[in-house]
Write an enzyme that holds these catalytic residues in place. Structure first.
Site: not given
Length: 315
Positions: A65, A112, A139, A210, A214, A245
């Site tokens: 992406i 990083d 991103n 995860y 988000k 991806t």
């Protein structure tokens, strides 16, 4: 003059005394009217303003992406700073070369995002190579498939170090750079963007930390939008769904291991069962949305997390 008239006259006197220290109302109205007219003039056209000459940093942009966003924004006119870890330098160099072939400037800044000093150096490199910063796109991110009761402290810390602290480092340092430059205006605001996800709206099984990371990005974006509006900086995030991806390859393998499904069928099965548009997304689907958020078309949009998921989550 009766007592009521005297009391009213006294109050008027107090008000005049108080307000006499402030700007005359006529000047306030005049200044605001000029500003409103200037902004209205800037937006009187339905055409998107050119992005030529603007610069953008996109973290995690050596592939997937991030790469698609870099190429799309270069096509829009942006000069692009490509970022990733040093292990991905060769891929970063290829993306930068492709952008130069499109007639735009490009540079590579290895860093990083979990290290704030490295983020500062990345921004410094971009400014030296491409000129004043206009847009930051945080991103970079990771994913891990795991049952919630099997999560270790290390799993949770690593996920948040990259997906939340990394985003915070990029947004914070970029905002400071934008403010110090002093070139963000109502008709040309600075832009802060970050990657959230559909799981930031609806957590998925086997993606507990995860999903939590988000959700955190959405909260950060709202906070930045509220705090930085006075500096003419907008903040928004984009929330991809099932996108073809390498990250989804990891999800395929992890879900397959825990469910017995064929790893080649996991994504297609999820897309078919969950999405209104019956196909897996591609990185370019996300890049098109980010193109809007990075452009003048979104100057009146801030604090939002925009979904691009083919119709999984409806808001």
């Amino acid at each position: 003059m009766n007592c009521s008239s005297l009391r009213f006259a006294g109050r008027v006197g107090m008000w005049r005394s108080h307000w006499s220290t402030l700007r005359p109302l006529s000047k306030v109205i005049s200044t605001d009217l000029v500003n409103r007219r200037a902004i209205k003039a800037a937006y009187s056209s339905l055409s998107r303003q050119s992005s030529k000459g603007k610069s953008v940093i996109i973290t995690g942009s050596s592939r997937g992406i991030g790469k698609a966003i870099a190429l799309r924004l270069a096509a829009d006119g942006y000069d692009v700073c490509i970022n990733d870890l040093s292990v991905n330098q060769a891929a970063c160099d290829k993306v930068a070369e492709e952008i130069r072939g499109m007639g735009r400037k490009a540079c590579v800044a290895l860093a990083d995002v979990t290290n704030r000093d490295q983020v500062k150096e990345m921004i410094g490199t971009s400014v030296r190579e491409l000129g004043p910063l206009h847009t930051m796109i945080a991103n970079a991110g990771i994913v891990q498939v795991q049952h919630v009761l099997e999560l270790s402290d290390e799993d949770f810390q690593r996920m948040f170090a990259i997906n939340v602290f990394g985003v915070q480092n990029c947004l914070s340092e970029a905002a400071k750079q934008l403010i110090s430059q002093g070139n963000c205006r109502p008709d040309r605001p600075g832009k802060l963007l970050a990657a959230s996800s559909i799981v930031g709206f609806r957590a998925f099984p086997l993606l507990p930390h995860y999903s939590a990371s988000k959700w955190a990005v959405r909260g950060l974006i709202q906070a930045y939008a509220m705090e930085l509006a006075k500096h003419n900086i907008t903040a928004n995030s984009y929330a991809p769904g099932i996108i073809d991806t390498m990250m989804w390859d990891i999800i395929d393998a992890g879900v397959s291991k825990r469910t017995g499904l064929d790893p080649n069928e996991v994504t297609e099965k999820m897309a078919h069962e969950m999405m209104a548009i019956d196909r897996v997304g591609v990185p370019e689907d996300v890049a098109k949305l980010v193109s809007f958020l990075a452009s003048s078309d979104s100057d009146f949009v801030t604090g939002q997390t925009q979904l691009v998921d083919g119709g999984i989550v409806f808001t």
